[in-house]
Enzyme design. Structure first.
Site, PDB file in Angstrom:
ATOM      1  N   THR A  36      34.132  43.039  36.796  1.00  0.00           N
ATOM      2  CA  THR A  36      35.437  43.684  36.592  1.00  0.00           C
ATOM      3  C   THR A  36      35.528  44.370  35.229  1.00  0.00           C
ATOM      4  O   THR A  36      35.023  43.868  34.233  1.00  0.00           O
ATOM      5  CB  THR A  36      36.541  42.608  36.688  1.00  0.00           C
ATOM      6  OG1 THR A  36      36.358  41.897  37.893  1.00  0.00           O
ATOM      7  CG2 THR A  36      37.923  43.220  36.647  1.00  0.00           C
ATOM      8  N   GLY A  74      34.283  34.824  33.172  1.00  0.00           N
ATOM      9  CA  GLY A  74      34.425  33.488  32.602  1.00  0.00           C
ATOM     10  C   GLY A  74      33.226  33.143  31.733  1.00  0.00           C
ATOM     11  O   GLY A  74      32.094  33.409  32.113  1.00  0.00           O
ATOM     12  N   GLU A  96      37.748  37.045  42.996  1.00  0.00           N
ATOM     13  CA  GLU A  96      36.850  37.128  44.168  1.00  0.00           C
ATOM     14  C   GLU A  96      37.504  37.876  45.329  1.00  0.00           C
ATOM     15  O   GLU A  96      37.369  37.487  46.486  1.00  0.00           O
ATOM     16  CB  GLU A  96      36.407  35.727  44.608  1.00  0.00           C
ATOM     17  CG  GLU A  96      35.529  35.026  43.598  1.00  0.00           C
ATOM     18  CD  GLU A  96      34.255  35.782  43.272  1.00  0.00           C
ATOM     19  OE1 GLU A  96      33.792  36.552  44.126  1.00  0.00           O
ATOM     20  OE2 GLU A  96      33.751  35.616  42.151  1.00  0.00           O
TER      21      GLU A  96
HETATM   22  C1  LIG Z   1      41.148  33.718  36.384  1.00  0.00           C
HETATM   23  C2  LIG Z   1      40.324  34.930  36.677  1.00  0.00           C
HETATM   24  C3  LIG Z   1      38.953  34.854  36.560  1.00  0.00           C
HETATM   25  C4  LIG Z   1      38.158  35.983  36.783  1.00  0.00           C
HETATM   26  N1  LIG Z   1      36.809  35.889  36.610  1.00  0.00           N
HETATM   27  C5  LIG Z   1      36.041  36.999  36.750  1.00  0.00           C
HETATM   28  C6  LIG Z   1      34.629  36.950  36.489  1.00  0.00           C
HETATM   29  O1  LIG Z   1      34.073  35.895  36.175  1.00  0.00           O
HETATM   30  N2  LIG Z   1      33.912  38.107  36.594  1.00  0.00           N
HETATM   31  C7  LIG Z   1      34.491  39.278  36.946  1.00  0.00           C
HETATM   32  O2  LIG Z   1      33.782  40.286  37.019  1.00  0.00           O
HETATM   33  N3  LIG Z   1      35.829  39.368  37.208  1.00  0.00           N
HETATM   34  C8  LIG Z   1      36.613  38.254  37.120  1.00  0.00           C
HETATM   35  N4  LIG Z   1      37.968  38.318  37.375  1.00  0.00           N
HETATM   36  C9  LIG Z   1      38.563  39.596  37.759  1.00  0.00           C
HETATM   37  C10 LIG Z   1      38.981  39.634  39.222  1.00  0.00           C
HETATM   38  O3  LIG Z   1      37.853  39.612  40.054  1.00  0.00           O
HETATM   39  C11 LIG Z   1      39.859  40.886  39.458  1.00  0.00           C
HETATM   40  O4  LIG Z   1      41.031  40.739  38.673  1.00  0.00           O
HETATM   41  C12 LIG Z   1      40.187  41.035  40.928  1.00  0.00           C
HETATM   42  O5  LIG Z   1      39.062  41.485  41.643  1.00  0.00           O
HETATM   43  C13 LIG Z   1      41.360  42.005  41.190  1.00  0.00           C
HETATM   44  O6  LIG Z   1      41.091  43.252  40.680  1.00  0.00           O
HETATM   45  P1  LIG Z   1      42.109  43.985  39.695  1.00  0.00           P
HETATM   46  O7  LIG Z   1      42.460  43.057  38.589  1.00  0.00           O
HETATM   47  O8  LIG Z   1      41.508  45.292  39.373  1.00  0.00           O
HETATM   48  O9  LIG Z   1      43.428  44.215  40.541  1.00  0.00           O
HETATM   49  P2  LIG Z   1      43.871  45.568  41.186  1.00  0.00           P
HETATM   50  O10 LIG Z   1      42.873  45.985  42.200  1.00  0.00           O
HETATM   51  O11 LIG Z   1      44.242  46.554  40.156  1.00  0.00           O
HETATM   52  O12 LIG Z   1      45.173  45.065  41.950  1.00  0.00           O
HETATM   53  C14 LIG Z   1      46.501  45.303  41.502  1.00  0.00           C
HETATM   54  C15 LIG Z   1      47.406  45.507  42.733  1.00  0.00           C
HETATM   55  O13 LIG Z   1      46.986  46.689  43.425  1.00  0.00           O
HETATM   56  C16 LIG Z   1      46.830  46.396  44.803  1.00  0.00           C
HETATM   57  N5  LIG Z   1      45.740  47.203  45.366  1.00  0.00           N
HETATM   58  C17 LIG Z   1      44.559  47.556  44.787  1.00  0.00           C
HETATM   59  N6  LIG Z   1      43.808  48.273  45.639  1.00  0.00           N
HETATM   60  C18 LIG Z   1      44.498  48.363  46.781  1.00  0.00           C
HETATM   61  C19 LIG Z   1      44.245  48.945  48.041  1.00  0.00           C
HETATM   62  N7  LIG Z   1      43.095  49.570  48.301  1.00  0.00           N
HETATM   63  N8  LIG Z   1      45.196  48.844  48.995  1.00  0.00           N
HETATM   64  C20 LIG Z   1      46.345  48.195  48.764  1.00  0.00           C
HETATM   65  N9  LIG Z   1      46.635  47.609  47.588  1.00  0.00           N
HETATM   66  C21 LIG Z   1      45.725  47.685  46.613  1.00  0.00           C
HETATM   67  C22 LIG Z   1      46.508  44.914  44.873  1.00  0.00           C
HETATM   68  O14 LIG Z   1      46.869  44.366  46.130  1.00  0.00           O
HETATM   69  C23 LIG Z   1      47.359  44.364  43.730  1.00  0.00           C
HETATM   70  O15 LIG Z   1      48.657  44.097  44.223  1.00  0.00           O
HETATM   71  C24 LIG Z   1      38.770  37.206  37.165  1.00  0.00           C
HETATM   72  C25 LIG Z   1      40.169  37.268  37.306  1.00  0.00           C
HETATM   73  C26 LIG Z   1      40.933  36.151  37.075  1.00  0.00           C
HETATM   74  C27 LIG Z   1      42.429  36.241  37.214  1.00  0.00           C
END
Ligand SMILES: Cc1cc2nc3c(=O)[nH]c(=O)nc-3n(C[C@H](O)[C@H](O)[C@H](O)COP(=O)(O)OP(=O)(O)OC[C@H]3O[C@@H](n4cnc5c(N)ncnc54)[C@H](O)[C@@H]3O)c2cc1C
Length: 536
Positions: free
Chosen positions: A22, A61, A304
C-alpha cells in the site's frame, strides 16, 4: 533458488520482513501504485524510486523500526516497457547497525485507532539499487539482458491473497471468542437493577436483551470457525490443482473468500462492539480489553482487501455466473443455486427452509442487479457507470450470497461432526446453529418477505423460536465460553478473567496509573491553585 536464499534466514530470524504494498495514494487500486523498479542491464540491478509523495509506502506492519527487509510491490520497467506491478525482496536497513541504507527513507506513520504495537511504517526510495535476483521470480521473470518473461498463469499471484483471506475468517472466530468470553463472564458476575422489589438484583446475563446482544457473538464464533475450516479445505484443494497448472477452480474460491472475509470481519467488528457496550461503563475501560479488541477487529474490515471492494468482486462473479447460467452453462458448486428456476416453494420455518430462503434472496438480488445493469446499458449508459449505479444492490446481493454460504456450511459441518459427539454436546451445538440461523432470518426479514413466501405468522413463530433458544442456551453460556479455553494472560481483561474478581481487578489496574502515585499532582501547584486564586 530464491527460497533457498531467503527462507532459512527468515525462519532463523536472522532477518525480519514485512509486506510493503500500500502507498499513500493507492491501496485498493494495485495498478495505480507509483513506486518504480527500473531494470538496468549494465549492472544487472533494479533501481527503485518513489517519484512522488503519494508513491511512499504507507501502513506495512513492522516497517518503521523493526523490519530490515521487505517485499516491495513496484511497477516493473524494463527495456522502456512498463510490465505492471511485481514483488521485490529488498533490504532496507544495515544488518549490523540497523541504520536505513542510503537511498531509503523509512519511518513511523503515527498513532492509530489501535494496533499501537504494530510499528506501521512509511518507506520511500531514491535511486536505490537492488540486484536482479531481488525480484521474486517464481512466476514472471526478468532475464539478465532485461527480457521480460510473462508468468505461466497470470492468476497464480492470487494464491497468497486468497490464503490470507482464508486465515482472516478463522481470526474472526477467535476474536469473537475473546469478546464473548469477556462479556459473558462479566455478565455472570455483574448484578444490576431490581425488577422484583423483594428479590436480589439479578445477574445481567438474565436480562433477555443482554442475551440477545451476546449469544449471537458466541454462535458466530462457532459459525466462523467452521466456515474457516471449510474454506481452508477448499483452498488446499484448489492450491493443489494450481501447482499442477489447473486454475479452473480458483475464480470460485476467490469469489467466496472475498465475500466471507468481508462479512465475517464486519460481523465480528460489530459484535465485538456490542460485547463492549453490553459491559456498560466498565466495557469502555482499556483494562477490559474490549476497546483494544474492537480496534484489532475493525482493522480487518480494511486490510487485505477493503470490504466493499471485496463484496463487489464477489458480485462480479455472481453476475457472471448468472449470465453463464442463463445460457445453460454449468455453474460452480457454491453458485449453482442461482439457477434454481423452480417456483417459490411454501415457506418452512426450519433450518433447511431458512437456508433455502437465503439462497432465494441472493438469487433474487443478483437477478435484480443484472436486470438493472442491462436496462441501463440498453439506455446507452456505459457498463462501468451502470455497474456503479447498481453497486449498492450488488453489495447487498454479495452479502446475501455470503450469508447463504455461512448458514449452509455451519449447518452441514455441525451435523456431520455431531455424529461423533455426546448427545448433550451435539444438542448444545445444534442450538447454536439454530440460534444463528433464526437470528439472521429475523435480521433479514425484509429480504425474506420480498423474495420468499414467508408470512407474518411465520415471522412471529421465528421470533418465538429465537426467544426459546435464548432461554435454552442460557444455562450453558458460561460453560460454552470456558470451553474456548482462553487463558487469563491471553484475555488480558479485568472483566473476563476466569476467577470473576472483576471489581478487585478494576481497582488493582486503576491503582497502577502513574497519576495515582502521588496524592497531589504537580498540576495543582502549577495551574489549578493559581487559577482558583485568580493568579493565572
Ligand atoms: C491496521 C492496518 C494494517 C495494514 N497493514 C498493511 C501491510 O502490512 N502492508 C500493506 O501493504 N498495507 C497494509 N495496510 C493497508 C491496507 O491494505 C489498505 O488500507 C487497504 O487495502 C485499503 O486500501 P485504501 O486504504 O487505499 O482504501 P481505499 O481503496 O482508498 O478505500 C477508501 C474507500 O473507497 C472505496 N473504494 C475504493 N475503490 C472502490 C471501488 N473500486 N468501488 C467502490 N468503492 C471503492 C472503499 O470501499 C472505501 O470506502 C494496512 C491497513 C491497516 C488499517
Amino acid at each position: 533458488e530464491q527460497q533457498e536464499k531467503w527462507v532459512p534466514r527468515a525462519v532463523n530470524m536472522e532477518i525480519i520482513g514485512t509486506y510493503a504494498q500500500t502507498e499513500l495514494g493507492h491501496g485498493t487500486f494495485l495498478r495505480g501504485l507509483e513506486t518504480t523498479a527500473t531494470y538496468d542491464p549494465n549492472t544487472e540491478e533494479f533501481v527503485l524510486n518513489s517519484p512522488t509523495l503519494t508513491a511512499y509506502k504507507w501502513w506495512p506492519g513492522g516497517l518503521a523500526h523493526t523490519a530490515n527487509h521487505c517485499v516491495v510491490v513496484a511497477q516493473l520497467h524494463s527495456k522502456g516497457v512498463n510490465h505492471g506491478v511485481h514483488p521485490f525482496i529488498v533490504q532496507i536497513r544495515d544488518e549490523d547497525t540497523h541504520m536505513p541504507l542510503p537511498g531509503v527513507k523509512v519511518g513511523e506513520i503515527g498513532p492509530k485507532l489501535s494496533f499501537s504495537t504494530a510499528n506501521n511504517g512509511f518507506l520511500g526510495f531514491d535511486n536505490f539499487r537492488v540486484p536482479r535476483d531481488s525480484m521474486l521470480m517464481k512466476n514472471a521473470q526478468v532475464l539478465k539482458d532485461g527480457t521480460y518473461v510473462k508468468s505461466r498463469l497470470s492468476k497464480l499471484t492470487y494464491g497468497t491473497m486468497v490464503f490470507i483471506r482464508v486465515m482472516i475468517v478463522t481470526d474472526m472466530a477467535y476474536y469473537l471468542s475473546v469478546g464473548a468470553t469477556i462479556a459473558i463472564r462479566y455478565s455472570a458476575v455483574r448484578h444490576q437493577s431490581k425488577p422484583k422489589e423483594n428479590e436480589p438484583e439479578p445477574q445481567i446475563l438474565d436480562y433477555v436483551t443482554q442475551q440477545h446482544k451476546l449469544f449471537i457473538a458466541l454462535a458466530s464464533s462457532h459459525a466462523f470457525r467452521v466456515t474457516g475450516q471449510w474454506l481452508w479445505t477448499t483452498f488446499v484443494r484448489v492450491n493443489k490443482a494450481l501447482t499442477s497448472g489447473n486454475a479452473d477452480t480458483l475464480p470460485e474460491l476467490h469469489a467466496v473468500a472475498c465475500c466471507l472475509k468481508a462479512v465475517t470481519t464486519r460481523d465480528a467488528a460489530s459484535m465485538v462492539e456490542a460485547c463492549r457496550m453490553s459491559c456498560g461503563g466498565h466495557g469502555y475501560m482499556t483494562s477490559s480489553y474490549l476497546p483494544i479488541l474492537y480496534g484489532i477487529t475493525t482493522a480487518a474490515c480494511t486490510y487485505e482487501g477493503e470490504n466493499t471492494v471485496l463484496l463487489l468482486q464477489t458480485a462480479r462473479s455472481l453476475v457472471k455466473a448468472w449470465q453463464k447460467g442463463s445460457k445453460g452453462k454449468p455453474l460452480s458448486p457454491t453458485e449453482a443455486y442461482l439457477m434454481d428456476k423452480s417456483p417459490v416453494p411454501k415457506w418452512e420455518n426450519t433450518l433447511d427452509g431458512i437456508i433455502a430462503g437465503f439462497r432465494r434472496v441472493s438469487a433474487g438480488k443478483v437477478q435484480d442487479c443484472v436486470s438493472k445493469i442491462d436496462k441501463l446499458v440498453k439506455m446507452g449508459t456505459s457498463y462501468e457507470d451502470a455497474w456503479n449505479q447498481t453497486s449498492v444492490r450488488l453489495v447487498a446481493a454479495s452479502e446475501a450470497h455470503s450469508r447463504a454460504v455461512i448458514l449452509a456450511t455451519f449447518r452441514a459441518e455441525v451435523s456431520r461432526a455431531a455424529a461423533a459427539l455426546s448427545p448433550p454436546l451435539a444438542r448444545v451445538l445444534h442450538q447454536l446453529v439454530h440460534l444463528y440461523t433464526v437470528y439472521w432470518a429475523l435480521e433479514r426479514v425484509g429480504d425474506l418477505l420480498l423474495y420468499t413466501s414467508i408470512a407474518e405468522r411465520d415471522v412471529q413463530e421465528l421470533q418465538q423460536q429465537y426467544e426459546d433458544l435464548l432461554q435454552k442456551i442460557r444455562p450453558n453460556t458460561v460453560g460454552l465460553v470456558d470451553a474456548f479455553d482462553l487463558r487469563d494472560e491471553i484475555l488480558n481483561s479485568t472483566l473476563g478473567a476466569y476467577d470473576g474478581r472483576v471489581y478487585e481487578r478494576l481497582m488493582e489496574e486503576a491503582l497502577k496509573s502513574p497519576l495515582n502515585a502521588e496524592p497531589v499532582n504537580q498540576s495543582f501547584h502549577k495551574y489549578l491553585k493559581p487559577f482558583m486564586q485568580g493568579k493565572l
